[in-house]
Scaffold this motif. Sequence first.
Motif, PDB file in Angstrom:
ATOM      1  N   PRO A  55       0.559  -1.415  -0.183  1.00  0.00           N
ATOM      2  CA  PRO A  55      -0.544  -0.323  -0.151  1.00  0.00           C
ATOM      3  C   PRO A  55       0.691   1.444   0.121  1.00  0.00           C
ATOM      4  CG  PRO A  55      -0.638  -1.597   1.506  1.00  0.00           C
ATOM      5  CD  PRO A  55       0.790  -1.853   1.253  1.00  0.00           C
ATOM      6  N   ASP A  56       0.279   2.802  -0.168  1.00  0.00           N
ATOM      7  CA  ASP A  56       1.302   3.494  -0.315  1.00  0.00           C
ATOM      8  C   ASP A  56       1.806   4.140   0.713  1.00  0.00           C
ATOM      9  OD1 ASP A  56       0.114   3.598  -3.188  1.00  0.00           O
ATOM     10  OD2 ASP A  56      -1.331   5.112  -3.100  1.00  0.00           O
ATOM     11  N   ASN A  57       1.008   4.069   1.868  1.00  0.00           N
ATOM     12  CA  ASN A  57       1.509   3.918   3.143  1.00  0.00           C
ATOM     13  C   ASN A  57       2.626   2.822   3.872  1.00  0.00           C
ATOM     14  OD1 ASN A  57      -0.392   2.399   4.023  1.00  0.00           O
ATOM     15  ND2 ASN A  57      -1.374   3.598   6.108  1.00  0.00           N
ATOM     16  N   GLN A  58       3.422   1.926   2.775  1.00  0.00           N
ATOM     17  CA  GLN A  58       4.147   1.493   3.728  1.00  0.00           C
ATOM     18  C   GLN A  58       5.353   1.238   2.617  1.00  0.00           C
ATOM     19  OE1 GLN A  58       2.143  -2.766   4.127  1.00  0.00           O
ATOM     20  NE2 GLN A  58       0.154  -1.382   5.136  1.00  0.00           N
ATOM     21  N   ALA A  59       6.748   0.380   3.650  1.00  0.00           N
ATOM     22  CA  ALA A  59       7.503   0.123   2.581  1.00  0.00           C
ATOM     23  C   ALA A  59       8.252  -0.426   3.538  1.00  0.00           C
ATOM     24  CB  ALA A  59       8.698   2.377   2.912  1.00  0.00           C
ATOM     25  N   SER A 110      14.521   2.359   8.721  1.00  0.00           N
ATOM     26  CA  SER A 110      13.484   2.082   8.997  1.00  0.00           C
ATOM     27  C   SER A 110      12.651   2.764   9.979  1.00  0.00           C
ATOM     28  CB  SER A 110      13.269   0.689   9.776  1.00  0.00           C
ATOM     29  OG  SER A 110      13.465   0.961  11.042  1.00  0.00           O
ATOM     30  N   LEU A 111      13.216   3.486  10.940  1.00  0.00           N
ATOM     31  CA  LEU A 111      12.000   4.443  11.614  1.00  0.00           C
ATOM     32  C   LEU A 111      12.512   5.808  11.129  1.00  0.00           C
ATOM     33  CD1 LEU A 111      11.011   5.352  14.493  1.00  0.00           C
ATOM     34  CD2 LEU A 111      12.939   5.862  14.980  1.00  0.00           C
ATOM     35  N   ASP A 112      13.204   6.284  10.491  1.00  0.00           N
ATOM     36  CA  ASP A 112      12.943   7.538   9.611  1.00  0.00           C
ATOM     37  C   ASP A 112      11.795   7.221   8.436  1.00  0.00           C
ATOM     38  OD1 ASP A 112      15.173   9.847  10.491  1.00  0.00           O
ATOM     39  OD2 ASP A 112      15.973   9.031   8.931  1.00  0.00           O
ATOM     40  N   ALA A 113      11.826   6.219   7.877  1.00  0.00           N
ATOM     41  CA  ALA A 113      10.710   6.045   7.028  1.00  0.00           C
ATOM     42  C   ALA A 113       9.105   5.917   7.937  1.00  0.00           C
ATOM     43  CB  ALA A 113      11.106   4.789   6.558  1.00  0.00           C
ATOM     44  N   ALA A 114       8.909   4.747   8.895  1.00  0.00           N
ATOM     45  CA  ALA A 114       8.162   4.660   9.004  1.00  0.00           C
ATOM     46  C   ALA A 114       7.401   6.871   9.984  1.00  0.00           C
ATOM     47  CB  ALA A 114       8.279   3.681  10.594  1.00  0.00           C
ATOM     48  N   LEU A 115       8.961   7.220   9.763  1.00  0.00           N
ATOM     49  CA  LEU A 115       7.997   8.596  10.984  1.00  0.00           C
ATOM     50  C   LEU A 115       7.454   9.828   9.747  1.00  0.00           C
ATOM     51  CD1 LEU A 115      10.422   9.769  13.442  1.00  0.00           C
ATOM     52  CD2 LEU A 115       8.252   9.123  14.008  1.00  0.00           C
ATOM     53  N   ALA A 116       8.528   9.512   8.190  1.00  0.00           N
ATOM     54  CA  ALA A 116       7.850  10.132   6.864  1.00  0.00           C
ATOM     55  C   ALA A 116       6.407   9.690   7.078  1.00  0.00           C
ATOM     56  CB  ALA A 116       8.635  10.296   6.292  1.00  0.00           C
ATOM     57  N   LEU A 117       6.422   8.087   6.527  1.00  0.00           N
ATOM     58  CA  LEU A 117       4.823   7.751   6.145  1.00  0.00           C
ATOM     59  C   LEU A 117       3.943   8.497   7.504  1.00  0.00           C
ATOM     60  CD1 LEU A 117       5.374   4.443   5.416  1.00  0.00           C
ATOM     61  CD2 LEU A 117       5.275   6.081   3.922  1.00  0.00           C
ATOM     62  N   ALA A 118       4.301   8.803   8.598  1.00  0.00           N
ATOM     63  CA  ALA A 118       3.522   9.316   9.980  1.00  0.00           C
ATOM     64  C   ALA A 118       3.263  10.430   9.703  1.00  0.00           C
ATOM     65  CB  ALA A 118       3.767   8.625  11.268  1.00  0.00           C
ATOM     66  N   ARG A 119       4.025  10.769   9.073  1.00  0.00           N
ATOM     67  CA  ARG A 119       3.686  12.672   8.978  1.00  0.00           C
ATOM     68  C   ARG A 119       3.274  13.207   7.740  1.00  0.00           C
ATOM     69  NH1 ARG A 119       9.549  13.576  11.170  1.00  0.00           N
ATOM     70  NH2 ARG A 119       8.641  12.868  13.561  1.00  0.00           N
ATOM     71  N   GLY A 120       2.845  11.465   6.941  1.00  0.00           N
ATOM     72  CA  GLY A 120       2.446  11.942   5.615  1.00  0.00           C
ATOM     73  C   GLY A 120       2.567  12.458   4.282  1.00  0.00           C
ATOM     74  N   GLU A 121       4.433  12.259   4.456  1.00  0.00           N
ATOM     75  CA  GLU A 121       5.336  12.487   3.473  1.00  0.00           C
ATOM     76  C   GLU A 121       5.808  11.100   2.860  1.00  0.00           C
ATOM     77  OE1 GLU A 121       8.800  13.845   6.349  1.00  0.00           O
ATOM     78  OE2 GLU A 121       7.857  15.350   7.153  1.00  0.00           O
ATOM     79  N   ALA A 122       6.052  11.704   1.328  1.00  0.00           N
ATOM     80  CA  ALA A 122       6.448  10.775   0.380  1.00  0.00           C
ATOM     81  C   ALA A 122       7.521   9.264   0.949  1.00  0.00           C
ATOM     82  CB  ALA A 122       6.761  11.502  -0.183  1.00  0.00           C
ATOM     83  N   VAL A 123       7.464   8.631   0.986  1.00  0.00           N
ATOM     84  CA  VAL A 123       8.677   7.903   1.310  1.00  0.00           C
ATOM     85  C   VAL A 123       9.201   6.754   0.006  1.00  0.00           C
ATOM     86  CG1 VAL A 123       9.861   5.799   2.915  1.00  0.00           C
ATOM     87  CG2 VAL A 123       7.960   8.127   3.163  1.00  0.00           C
ATOM     88  N   GLU A 124       9.878   6.188  -0.743  1.00  0.00           N
ATOM     89  CA  GLU A 124      10.242   5.680  -1.799  1.00  0.00           C
ATOM     90  C   GLU A 124       9.851   4.297  -1.218  1.00  0.00           C
ATOM     91  OE1 GLU A 124      11.316   5.712  -4.942  1.00  0.00           O
ATOM     92  OE2 GLU A 124      11.106   8.054  -4.587  1.00  0.00           O
ATOM     93  N   ARG A 125       9.322   3.330  -1.988  1.00  0.00           N
ATOM     94  CA  ARG A 125       8.693   2.149  -1.284  1.00  0.00           C
ATOM     95  C   ARG A 125      10.054   1.102  -0.552  1.00  0.00           C
ATOM     96  NH1 ARG A 125       5.898  -1.070  -5.901  1.00  0.00           N
ATOM     97  NH2 ARG A 125       8.336  -1.557  -6.698  1.00  0.00           N
ATOM     98  N   GLU A 126      11.245   1.290  -1.571  1.00  0.00           N
ATOM     99  CA  GLU A 126      12.141   0.374  -1.397  1.00  0.00           C
ATOM    100  C   GLU A 126      13.174   1.353  -1.525  1.00  0.00           C
ATOM    101  OE1 GLU A 126      12.782  -2.690  -4.613  1.00  0.00           O
ATOM    102  OE2 GLU A 126      10.993  -3.133  -4.935  1.00  0.00           O
TER     103      GLU A 126
END
Length: 313
Positions: free
Chosen positions: A119-123, A277-293
């Motif tokens: 999904p879009d909010n997972q990486a 992984s923590l950076d990516a999780a926090l970015a997604l929680a804030r609605g920021e774009a994160v590369e899937r991989e």
Amino acid sequence: MKKIALAALATTMLTSGAMAETVGVSMALFDDNFLTVLRNGIEEYAGTLEGVEIQIEDAQNDVGKQLNQIQNFIASGVDAIVVNPVDTDATEAMSALAEQAGVPLVYVNRQPVNLENLPDNQAFVASNEVDSGTLETQEVCRLLTEAGKTEANILVIMGELSNQAARQRTQDIHDVIATPECSFMKIVDEQTSNWQRTQAADLMTNWLSAGVQFDAVIANNDESAIGAIQAMKAAGVDMASVVVGGVDATQDALAAMQAGDLDVTVFQNASAQGSGSLDAALALARGEAVEREVWVPFELVTPENIGDYLSAN
């Protein structure tokens, strides 16, 4: 003045409460050298971030327990979840739980089977396993060639077969051996040690007892390589006569390399994977774009450059 001060204090408390972010972390197993470094990377990085709290749970290599942990994180209202999966075949169910709840989820280190359909909010944050076994096996091939071998028997020790990393690293070995320059290498047996040192030691003991002849041992991880080394040394095998490779560049592995027992390993930056992984999780929680991989590069480690990695993990 008192009323104004109280109002200001209340506003401050509300603001700080709104800013606080909680990330639930489910680790496959605490009792694992590499995963301990990864977990420490998450904890240490979280300690540098203001207003971020983490809840780390040990799934104890139990898929059911891990799914329950994810459900509990969701029920407790975490802002995001980081998962180091016990069984990568169960990641579709994990993704579905998080997606239905609208909670961002980041897989770390072990690749989910549904990577292409996250999904879009997972990486996914890890190192590309296509590189790990490839670098390891290419170096084993080079060492055997340098030793003048025109035919070489190879033993392969695999990790947990339910893990994508074990399957990919084993495929990497086969792919390298299929190349013209390394086709003199022949796999005489391959079995799993489930990433465990003791199981690898037992496996090697069985091979030695059966009189299996081999020139090299290529293990999916350092713990398995170390177990094989311990069994060989206990049986009086001259370690100079066999090439041994692993993956992860753990401190125990580097010590084995310094002792002349381990010939090659591949550095997997567990700490960087954890913080990433923590950076990516926090970015997604804030609605920021994160590369899937999000890839953290693997690096070949040999006796020649070991000094660069002695304090890395």
